[in-house]
Design an enzyme around this catalytic site. Structure first.
Site, PDB file in Angstrom:
ATOM      1  N   TRP A  21       0.827  -1.217   0.000  1.00  0.00           N
ATOM      2  CA  TRP A  21       0.000   0.000   0.000  1.00  0.00           C
ATOM      3  C   TRP A  21       0.857   1.261   0.000  1.00  0.00           C
ATOM      4  O   TRP A  21       0.336   2.364  -0.043  1.00  0.00           O
ATOM      5  CB  TRP A  21      -0.936   0.011   1.197  1.00  0.00           C
ATOM      6  N   ARG A  22       2.172   1.111   0.064  1.00  0.00           N
ATOM      7  CA  ARG A  22       3.050   2.278   0.039  1.00  0.00           C
ATOM      8  C   ARG A  22       3.389   2.629  -1.405  1.00  0.00           C
ATOM      9  O   ARG A  22       4.400   2.180  -1.962  1.00  0.00           O
ATOM     10  CB  ARG A  22       4.330   2.007   0.844  1.00  0.00           C
ATOM     11  N   GLU A  36      -5.202   0.414   6.547  1.00  0.00           N
ATOM     12  CA  GLU A  36      -5.277   0.915   7.918  1.00  0.00           C
ATOM     13  C   GLU A  36      -6.291   0.132   8.743  1.00  0.00           C
ATOM     14  O   GLU A  36      -6.058  -0.163   9.920  1.00  0.00           O
ATOM     15  CB  GLU A  36      -5.622   2.411   7.917  1.00  0.00           C
ATOM     16  N   THR A  42      -3.696  -6.114  14.242  1.00  0.00           N
ATOM     17  CA  THR A  42      -3.117  -7.214  13.459  1.00  0.00           C
ATOM     18  C   THR A  42      -1.719  -6.820  13.000  1.00  0.00           C
ATOM     19  O   THR A  42      -1.508  -5.694  12.561  1.00  0.00           O
ATOM     20  CB  THR A  42      -3.996  -7.542  12.232  1.00  0.00           C
ATOM     21  N   TYR A 117      -7.563   8.345  14.012  1.00  0.00           N
ATOM     22  CA  TYR A 117      -6.328   7.953  13.333  1.00  0.00           C
ATOM     23  C   TYR A 117      -6.574   7.650  11.859  1.00  0.00           C
ATOM     24  O   TYR A 117      -5.850   8.140  10.975  1.00  0.00           O
ATOM     25  CB  TYR A 117      -5.698   6.738  14.016  1.00  0.00           C
ATOM     26  N   ASP A 135      -1.029   6.824  15.806  1.00  0.00           N
ATOM     27  CA  ASP A 135      -1.324   5.462  16.225  1.00  0.00           C
ATOM     28  C   ASP A 135      -0.455   5.124  17.430  1.00  0.00           C
ATOM     29  O   ASP A 135       0.251   5.984  17.983  1.00  0.00           O
ATOM     30  CB  ASP A 135      -1.106   4.478  15.079  1.00  0.00           C
ATOM     31  N   GLU A 179       4.456   9.084   7.964  1.00  0.00           N
ATOM     32  CA  GLU A 179       4.694   7.662   7.733  1.00  0.00           C
ATOM     33  C   GLU A 179       6.031   7.228   8.323  1.00  0.00           C
ATOM     34  O   GLU A 179       6.162   6.109   8.842  1.00  0.00           O
ATOM     35  CB  GLU A 179       4.650   7.363   6.241  1.00  0.00           C
TER      36      GLU A 179
END
Length: 352
Positions: A21-22, A36, A42, A117, A135, A179
């Site tokens: 996802w980056r 997210e 998890t 968040y 987070d 990030e």
């Protein structure tokens, strides 16, 4: 402040993990939201293959919105905490119905599954928002850098971490700053045994300077654990399919999933008595045999499940609303790992 921010970004450019996802900024908000939500409670290593599988099944927000809840829950299988999948599905439908993504933090906060968040993360990574996504990783880094003696999840620490992250972002106004903080907390400023010698912020970290990084943040107050007792029926028919009943979507535990019929034991009620009553309620008859108890934990609840197995006669195969005969390991069945535990426990007793 530009010094720490630039050091952080330089470290991130070299040490960031390659995650699916980056992608380049601005990112696809659907993929950011999905990652997210999956990452809540998890670990990343578990999420990556399940994220790829889910995106293959639902490559777009529109595809997710048009799916049935059963399909979504089945695709979510393996991640647990299925309320996240239901909220994600509801958010997708709401966004598609509106015709466009809300772009601001405040607008995103009104959507299902969008806590502070998640709303800040989607706004920052997809719409150039400047509200810091705080987070547990970011909060832990802030607690150590600032030597804040407050527990994770506390309003005091969250507000302080947000102010600190906002200052860092002001010095280096790119979503990578946010990030990079998350990555630093996940890979270097870990909950235990932080690798302070590899931290780009070590020179200005109050906890590192005092050589007490493990003192921060303060321990989170432990939630008392709750012990529950359930009874389960593992009923099979001539073709070895198993009777499954859909849990109500409003049920607090395992809502919306297909599992063997379950009932909670009341007080000192005997499991065998409860199993016989549940069988009568379902309208089936079988020679029930007890199987070894299994344990299953959901957040702060420890559940002991007493399974009873039996085979129904061939004529007793009718299905009713919310009840069906199926192979619980088959594709498209939204179930829980509890079902697999019950299968293993009952197989030996049914063969005996």
């Amino acid at each position: 402040m530009s010094g720490p921010a630039n050091l952080l970004l330089a470290w991130f450019a070299t040490h960031q993990r390659p995650l699916p996802w980056r992608t380049a900024f601005p990112r696809d908000p659907y993929l950011v939201l999905l990652s997210e939500v999956m990452l809540q409670q998890t670990q990343v290593r578990r999420v990556v293959p399940l994220f790829l599988r889910f995106v293959q099944r639902f490559p777009s927000l529109a595809g997710l919105a048009s799916a049935t809840q059963d399909d979504v829950l089945a695709a979510w299988s393996g991640l647990g905490y299925y309320r996240r999948a239901r909220a994600l599905h509801a958010a997708a439908r709401e966004i598609i119905a509106a015709g466009a993504w809300p772009a601001s933090y405040r607008e995103l906060r009104h959507l299902p599954s969008f806590g502070p968040y998640t709303a800040a993360a989607v706004a920052a990574f997809c719409f150039a928002g400047d509200d810091p996504p705080v987070d547990g990783n970011v909060a832990r880094v802030a607690a150590r850098v600032l030597a804040l003696d407050a527990p994770l999840g506390s309003a005091q620490l969250s507000r302080a971490a947000e102010r600190w992250a906002r200052r860092l972002h002001g010095a280096a106004p790119t979503p990578e700053t946010f990030e990079a903080l998350m990555e630093l907390g996940a890979s270097v400023c870990r909950p235990t045994s932080p690798a302070c010698r590899r931290c780009p912020l070590a020179a200005g970290c109050a906890a590192t300077i005092a050589n007490v990084p493990d003192r921060y943040p303060a321990p989170r107050p432990r939630r008392p654990r709750q012990a529950l007792r359930w009874v389960a029926l593992w009923l099979t028919r001539h073709d070895r399919r198993v009777l499954l009943r859909r849990r109500g979507a409003c049920e607090q535990l395992l809502g919306g999933l297909w599992l063997p019929p379950l009932v909670e034991l009341a007080g000192d009620q005997e499991p065998a008595t409860a199993a016989a009553e549940l069988l009568r309620t379902l309208g089936y008859s079988a020679d029930l045999r007890p199987a070894p108890a299994v344990t299953h934990s959901i957040t702060h609840r420890d559940i002991t499940v007493f399974p009873f197995g039996g085979e129904c006669e061939a004529v007793q195969v009718a299905e009713a609303q919310g009840v069906k005969w199926a192979d619980p390991s088959g594709a498209g069945i939204a179930t829980s790992t509890l079902t697999h535990k019950l299968r293993l426990a009952c197989q030996s007793s049914l063969r005996a």
